[in-house]
Design a protein around this motif. Structure first.
Motif, PDB file in Angstrom:
ATOM      1  N   ASN A 234       0.811  -1.212   0.000  1.00 15.92           N
ATOM      2  CA  ASN A 234       0.000   0.000   0.000  1.00 15.92           C
ATOM      3  C   ASN A 234       0.847   1.267   0.000  1.00 15.92           C
ATOM      4  OD1 ASN A 234      -3.056  -0.749   0.324  1.00 15.92           O
ATOM      5  ND2 ASN A 234      -1.954  -2.196   1.608  1.00 15.92           N
TER       6      ASN A 234
ATOM      7  N   LYS B 198      -7.977  -0.120   1.120  1.00 20.27           N
ATOM      8  CA  LYS B 198      -8.323   1.271   1.364  1.00 20.27           C
ATOM      9  C   LYS B 198      -8.173   1.621   2.840  1.00 20.27           C
ATOM     10  CE  LYS B 198     -11.557   1.896  -2.488  1.00 20.27           C
ATOM     11  NZ  LYS B 198     -12.953   2.244  -2.870  1.00 20.27           N
TER      12      LYS B 198
ATOM     13  N   CYS C 121      -4.502   2.163   3.631  1.00 14.81           N
ATOM     14  CA  CYS C 121      -4.098   3.452   3.060  1.00 14.81           C
ATOM     15  C   CYS C 121      -4.625   4.614   3.903  1.00 14.81           C
ATOM     16  CB  CYS C 121      -4.593   3.576   1.622  1.00 14.81           C
ATOM     17  SG  CYS C 121      -3.728   2.517   0.433  1.00 14.81           S
ATOM     18  N   LYS C 122      -5.885   4.509   4.319  1.00 15.60           N
ATOM     19  CA  LYS C 122      -6.474   5.568   5.145  1.00 15.60           C
ATOM     20  C   LYS C 122      -5.742   5.688   6.480  1.00 15.60           C
ATOM     21  CE  LYS C 122     -11.180   5.398   3.256  1.00 15.60           C
ATOM     22  NZ  LYS C 122     -12.597   5.061   3.556  1.00 15.60           N
TER      23      LYS C 122
END
Length: 467
Positions: free
Chosen positions: A86, A204, A207-208
């Motif tokens: 990521n 996601k 990544c967040k």
């Protein structure tokens, strides 16, 4: 292995890379000051330090998140792969946006050297991110070797492109592109990066989480840049790039302390993250802070005392006006070391917003003082502004982190450093060359005496290896 020994070992390993960069920097300093016009040298220095802002900001400080997350994932290969995957996805996205934006800028305005500048930035971003992945995984030696490769190739490239082909600014940037690119490529091979990338692990949520940690560090990165680089920009604005060239030549010598400071802070950030929850953290943090103060404080005294001689030997006479700022710059570096001790507490607690707030405060102080002092006292005003801003950050962080860890300093060592500093600095400005040489010898004896425990430890390790 004890905590102190582990920190000492990691610092030595990371120092391999920093030392090579330091040596190359010293070799290239007199070379650049003679091979480039003063305006060209000032422009190269300005662009080089600008990279320290642009690269982390344009990549949203994701390298800091990858390092910190990987430290906690060392027991799980699957977590490591997820974090690396990521990280690289985010990095690729950021770099694509940079290339697209740069292409539009070039088509519209055709600014000089823009393609080379962007090429340097991309290669530096790759090296920076791959290096932090290596550190996060615990491979500090790979990180050091990549820095050595980068330093050596920078030296060879500069000598060829600037010295032989006389490409001037183009030659400097070309050497940086090749050097950083090769350093990044080495890390890809050494880490077998392809084994750490699993497209199926893209997430996601990961990544967040990484961006939630890294994005608050962007203002910190900008503030760090202001505290370390704004002086060059302000000098160029008020006094011209020629004056910045004079200031930059002096500042290059201070990297004798900045380089070991950087390697120490990298090692310290890792140790602080690992040991913050230990019951003896107050004693451990206090020991590290006192050791850092003694090492960098006494090292700074040796540097100040030796600068008149170094300037005569290495720098063209037209840059001699920069000698006046050296003591103030050295004091600033030592204070910044102490600020970095407390910065590691925030990193360990993953309190990136507190890093941001304290750094912004220092940046505001720095900018304000630069605007006030540079028109009044020239380049000395820039050095003074930087040093005062570092002091403000150090005091605020010490006060803010006292609830997490209590760091106590040895009053006897602090007083000895203050008295010695006053004597060396007064002699620097008022003494003759003879007395400066005497001060250098005394400062070296003082440094060895103050750090005798570490000198004996290093000597013991050296004797053991030779036996």
């Amino acid at each position: 292995m004890s905590k102190g020994s582990e920190l000492f070992k990691n610092t030595l390993i990371l120092g391999l890379g920093s030392l090579s960069a330091q040596i190359v920097g010293f070799v290239l300093l007199p070379f650049y000051t003679h091979a480039l016009a003063m305006d060209e040298f000032g422009f190269v220095d300005l662009m080089t330090v600008a990279f320290t802002l642009a690269v982390p900001v344009l990549t949203l400080q994701i390298h800091m998140a990858s390092f910190r997350f990987l430290v906690d994932a060392r027991s799980s290969v699957e977590e490591q792969r997820q974090i690396v995957t990521n990280t690289l996805i985010l990095l690729a996205l950021f770099l694509v946006l940079v290339v697209v934006g740069t292409a539009g800028l070039w088509l519209l305005f055709r600014p000089e050297h823009v393609l080379l500048v962007v090429g340097v930035g991309i290669c530096m971003a790759l090296l920076q991110n791959f290096g932090q992945i290596s550190r996060g995984l615990g491979f500090n030696l790979y990180y050091a070797v990549s820095n050595i490769i980068t330093a050596v190739v920078t030296l060879v490239g500069a000598l060829i492109f600037v010295g032989t082909f006389h490409w001037a600014v183009t030659g400097v940037f070309s050497a940086l592109i090749i050097a950083n690119g090769l350093g990044a490529l080495y890390l890809v091979v050494a880490l077998r990066m392809w084994t750490l990338v699993r497209p199926s692990l893209r997430s996601k949520n990961v990544c967040k989480s990484m961006l939630a940690y890294s994005i608050p560090l962007i203002p910190h990165g900008i503030s760090w840049w202001v505290n370390n680089v704004a002086d060059r920009v302000m000098i160029s604005f008020f006094l011209g790039t020629g004056a910045n060239g004079i200031y930059a030549a002096s500042a290059k010598f201070v990297t004798v302390l900045n380089a070991p400071n950087s390697m120490f802070m990298m090692s310290w950030a890792e140790s602080a993250s690992v040991n913050l929850k230990s019951p003896d953290r107050n004693e451990f943090f206090s020991n590290v802070a006192n050791s850092a103060l003694k090492l960098f404080g006494s090292g700074g005294l040796v540097l100040i005392a030796g600068m008149p001689l170094l300037f005569q030997l290495m720098i063209s006479d037209e840059y001699s006006g920069g000698l006046v700022v050296v003591p103030m710059l050295v004091v600033g570096v030592v204070i910044n070391v102490l600020a970095g001790i407390y910065d590691a507490v925030y990193v360990a607690k993953m309190q990136s917003r507190r890093v941001m707030v304290t750094s912004l405060l220092g940046a505001i102080v720095n900018l304000t003082l630069n605007i006030l002092l540079i028109p009044l006292i020239g380049i000395l005003g820039a050095a003074t502004a930087t040093t005062i801003s570092f002091g403000v950050v150090a005091v605020v962080r010490a006060w803010d982190t006292r609830r997490v860890v209590r760091i106590r300093y040895n009053l006897r060592d602090v007083m000895a450093l203050i008295v010695a500093s006053v004597c060396v600095i007064v002699n620097f400005y008022l003494g003759t060359l003879f007395w400066n040489n005497v001060a250098l010898a005394v400062a070296m004896i003082f440094a060895v005496t103050l750090n005798r425990d570490y000198v004996l430890m290093a000597w013991s390790k050296l004797r053991t290896r030779n036996c």
